[in-house]
Design an enzyme around this catalytic site. Structure first.
Site, mmCIF file in Angstrom:
data_model
loop_
_atom_site.group_PDB
_atom_site.id
_atom_site.type_symbol
_atom_site.label_atom_id
_atom_site.label_comp_id
_atom_site.label_asym_id
_atom_site.label_seq_id
_atom_site.Cartn_x
_atom_site.Cartn_y
_atom_site.Cartn_z
ATOM 1 C CB SER A 102 -44.818 -8.352 4.339
ATOM 2 O OG SER A 102 -45.062 -8.701 5.688
ATOM 3 C CG HIS A 152 -45.296 -4.105 5.326
ATOM 4 N ND1 HIS A 152 -45.969 -2.902 5.278
ATOM 5 C CD2 HIS A 152 -46.136 -4.968 5.947
ATOM 6 C CE1 HIS A 152 -47.167 -3.035 5.829
ATOM 7 N NE2 HIS A 152 -47.284 -4.281 6.257
ATOM 8 C CG ASP A 200 -47.234 -7.182 8.500
ATOM 9 O OD1 ASP A 200 -47.955 -6.190 8.341
ATOM 10 O OD2 ASP A 200 -46.836 -7.900 7.567
ATOM 11 C CG MET A 247 -49.447 -9.136 13.595
ATOM 12 S SD MET A 247 -50.004 -10.640 12.789
ATOM 13 C CE MET A 247 -49.671 -10.226 11.063
ATOM 14 C CG HIS A 254 -49.439 -2.808 9.021
ATOM 15 N ND1 HIS A 254 -49.965 -3.785 8.198
ATOM 16 C CD2 HIS A 254 -50.513 -2.214 9.600
ATOM 17 C CE1 HIS A 254 -51.288 -3.772 8.280
ATOM 18 N NE2 HIS A 254 -51.639 -2.836 9.136
ATOM 19 C CG MET A 293 -52.066 -5.099 11.835
ATOM 20 S SD MET A 293 -51.730 -6.482 10.751
ATOM 21 C CE MET A 293 -49.975 -6.314 10.696
ATOM 22 C CG MET A 295 -55.481 -3.986 6.583
ATOM 23 S SD MET A 295 -53.871 -4.813 6.635
ATOM 24 C CE MET A 295 -54.128 -6.431 5.989
ATOM 25 N N GLY A 301 -53.775 -10.340 10.078
ATOM 26 C CA GLY A 301 -53.359 -11.331 11.066
ATOM 27 C C GLY A 301 -52.448 -12.398 10.483
ATOM 28 C CG PHE A 302 -53.122 -15.469 10.020
ATOM 29 C CD1 PHE A 302 -52.253 -16.211 10.819
ATOM 30 C CD2 PHE A 302 -54.336 -15.047 10.565
ATOM 31 C CE1 PHE A 302 -52.599 -16.530 12.124
ATOM 32 C CE2 PHE A 302 -54.683 -15.367 11.872
ATOM 33 C CZ PHE A 302 -53.814 -16.112 12.658
ATOM 34 N N GLY A 349 -50.318 -14.851 3.271
ATOM 35 C CA GLY A 349 -50.715 -15.942 2.378
ATOM 36 C C GLY A 349 -52.200 -16.056 2.100
ATOM 37 C CG ASP A 369 -50.508 -5.263 4.155
ATOM 38 O OD1 ASP A 369 -50.115 -6.351 3.729
ATOM 39 O OD2 ASP A 369 -50.275 -4.859 5.313
ATOM 40 N N GLY A 370 -52.051 -7.345 1.536
ATOM 41 C CA GLY A 370 -52.759 -8.623 1.700
ATOM 42 C C GLY A 370 -53.127 -9.215 0.353
ATOM 43 N N GLY A 371 -52.528 -10.348 0.032
ATOM 44 C CA GLY A 371 -52.860 -11.033 -1.217
ATOM 45 C C GLY A 371 -52.378 -10.303 -2.463
ATOM 46 N N GLY A 409 -45.945 -10.075 0.724
ATOM 47 C CA GLY A 409 -45.315 -11.017 1.635
ATOM 48 C C GLY A 409 -44.978 -12.307 0.932
#
Ligand code: DX5
Ligand code: ZN
Length: 216
Positions: free
Chosen positions: A9, A34, A36, A38, A67, A69, A138, A143-144, A146, A176-178, A198
């Site tokens: 990402s 990827h 993102d 936003m 993606h 959002m 997700m 939104g963020f 990390g 997606d995420g973590g 990411g």
């Protein structure tokens, strides 16, 4: 286990050098990037628009995995398709006529993806799954970058993989995420095909090793 698709990402890359980020991704042996998008409404953060896709398209043959959002994603689908996105994923929570949007994306010759935030159940996608090329789960609240993966979200990967098999469907499951070396393996073992990474990718000393460890 079949090979995973690693989709680093750009949210975790240097915003002054996205072209360089694509080179890092290519050198690491990943085949997707990827992006993102936003809008400060659907999620409490801002990033970039279709203009970035247009600029990057000329520089790389990577699969550009967009993606969205954003609120009212239908407003932007054509812009991102014409800019050169390969896949466009929007949120089921942000659209009223998701089926229509999936077919619009396909009619533009792109892979059509639908996503759900952690609080949305897989059942919301029941009617849409036959029309989707990709379902993005997700695994953090969007939104963020990390953040730490919310473990319960991986249950959705398992559910989607079971539905895919029962109904003879062929959508890809993306997480997606973590996602890091460890959570990538958990997600893959439950049926995920695409691993969005990411901070674990751009923060790594050896990006090729991260891609390899994740099974890409
Ligand atoms: C979060 C974005 C993610 C983000 C993931 O809202 O959708 O794609 O880049 O970042 P990490 O891998 O750092 O959790
Ligand atoms: Zn994302």
């Amino acid at each position: 286990m079949k090979k995973a698709i690693v989709s680093p990402s750009l949210l975790a890359a240097d915003f002054a050098d996205f072209g360089g980020a694509l080179k890092i991704i290519e050198a690491a042996g990943a085949s997707w990037a990827h992006l993102d998008v936003m809008d400060g409404h659907f999620v409490p953060n801002l990033t970039f628009g279709w203009q970035l896709v247009k600029s990057l398209r000329g520089r790389s043959a990577l699969f550009l995995d967009v993606h969205l959002m954003v609120a009212d994603p239908g407003r932007f689908i054509r812009d991102f398709a014409e800019a050169g996105a390969d896949g466009i994923t929007f949120h089921a929570e942000a659209a009223v006529h998701s089926a229509k949007l999936l077919s619009e994306i396909k009619a533009l010759g792109k892979k059509a993806g639908i996503s759900v935030v952690p609080s949305t159940p897989v059942s919301m996608l029941e009617e849409l799954l036959p029309m989707a090329d990709l379902v993005l789960v997700m695994t953090v609240n969007p939104g963020f970058g990390g953040q730490v993966l919310i473990p319960g979200c991986l249950e959705k990967v398992k559910k989607l993989a079971a539905i895919r098999q029962e109904r003879g469907l062929d959508f890809l499951i993306s997480v997606d995420g973590g996602i890091n070396g460890e959570t990538a393996l958990q997600a893959r073992s439950l049926g995920a095909d695409v691993l969005v990474m990411g901070s674990s990718f751009f923060g790594a000393e050896d990006q090729a090793a991260i891609v390899k460890a994740a099974g890409g």
